[in-house]
Design an enzyme around this catalytic site. Sequence first.
Site, PDB file in Angstrom:
ATOM      1  N   CYS A   1      -6.897   9.364   0.263  1.00 24.27           N
ATOM      2  CA  CYS A   1      -6.377  10.707   0.022  1.00 24.27           C
ATOM      3  C   CYS A   1      -7.284  11.708   0.748  1.00 24.27           C
ATOM      4  O   CYS A   1      -8.423  11.383   1.103  1.00 24.27           O
ATOM      5  CB  CYS A   1      -6.387  10.965  -1.487  1.00 24.27           C
TER       6      CYS A   1
ATOM      7  N   ALA B   1      -1.678   2.914   5.723  1.00 25.52           N
ATOM      8  CA  ALA B   1      -2.823   2.068   5.376  1.00 25.52           C
ATOM      9  C   ALA B   1      -3.042   0.970   6.412  1.00 25.52           C
ATOM     10  O   ALA B   1      -3.974   0.189   6.286  1.00 25.52           O
ATOM     11  CB  ALA B   1      -2.621   1.448   3.998  1.00 25.52           C
TER      12      ALA B   1
ATOM     13  N   GLU C   1       8.217  -3.676   6.482  1.00 23.01           N
ATOM     14  CA  GLU C   1       9.112  -2.833   5.681  1.00 23.01           C
ATOM     15  C   GLU C   1       9.829  -3.664   4.608  1.00 23.01           C
ATOM     16  O   GLU C   1      11.014  -3.488   4.329  1.00 23.01           O
ATOM     17  CB  GLU C   1      10.129  -2.105   6.573  1.00 23.01           C
TER      18      GLU C   1
ATOM     19  N   SER D   1       0.847  -1.192   0.000  1.00 16.71           N
ATOM     20  CA  SER D   1       0.000   0.000   0.000  1.00 16.71           C
ATOM     21  C   SER D   1       0.878   1.235   0.000  1.00 16.71           C
ATOM     22  O   SER D   1       2.107   1.146   0.038  1.00 16.71           O
ATOM     23  CB  SER D   1      -0.890   0.020   1.247  1.00 16.71           C
ATOM     24  N   ALA D   2       0.214   2.382   0.017  1.00 16.05           N
ATOM     25  CA  ALA D   2       0.879   3.648   0.300  1.00 16.05           C
ATOM     26  C   ALA D   2       1.073   3.715   1.822  1.00 16.05           C
ATOM     27  O   ALA D   2       0.687   2.793   2.548  1.00 16.05           O
ATOM     28  CB  ALA D   2       0.016   4.809  -0.198  1.00 16.05           C
TER      29      ALA D   2
ATOM     30  N   HIS E   1      -3.864  13.968  -7.092  1.00 16.50           N
ATOM     31  CA  HIS E   1      -3.270  14.971  -6.208  1.00 16.50           C
ATOM     32  C   HIS E   1      -1.750  14.837  -6.122  1.00 16.50           C
ATOM     33  O   HIS E   1      -1.055  15.815  -5.836  1.00 16.50           O
ATOM     34  CB  HIS E   1      -3.949  14.939  -4.835  1.00 16.50           C
TER      35      HIS E   1
END
Length: 198
Positions: A145, A13, A88, A9-10, A185
């Site tokens: 977002c 999350a 990570e 994911s970004a 964005h």
Amino acid sequence: MAQLYFYYSAMNAGKSTALLQSSYNYQERGMRTLVFTAEIDNRHGVGIVSSRIGLSSPALLFNRQTSLFELLEKEHRTQPVDCVLIDECQFLTREQVNELSDVVDQLDIPVLCYGLRTDFRGDLFSGSHYLLAWADKLIELKTVCHCGRKANCVLRLDAQGNAVHEGEQVVIGGNESYVSVCRKHYKIALGLTRKESV
């Protein structure tokens, strides 16, 4: 049959939260898990996986030189390992992802990897690149977002809060340094939008 999972994911999350919950689920049933995190990420202390909602767990460390197969094979011989969880995982090398696939295929231990898909420039991290190529299961964890759309990009912010598009791929930081946004964005923040034709 064991499988190699990539949960991506970004930022923000809930990847670490999901990892800790999965580890707990195994442990609650009397199963042994091994949790790893990247040595480079010491935001919450060395050898700790920590979530934004306050959950944490001790973790073994890996760096670019760690032979994960060798380490896990030795641990498994000493005391059986039921699941390996990697936080990570974007910081894994190609060889380490290959080793994790061997842990799955040869030792029959499920491996659950959690990490970012892309960096602030929109480029894949090495670990993410090979997990996307070789994992048995790809699972996207979603965040939003500020506009309400799915956030799938990460902006790096400078000290003044401005988005930057150049610099080292890895700069460890949290909400003060990064923000997850939708593609629209992301492009607007970096001035990458096309001019509308008349």
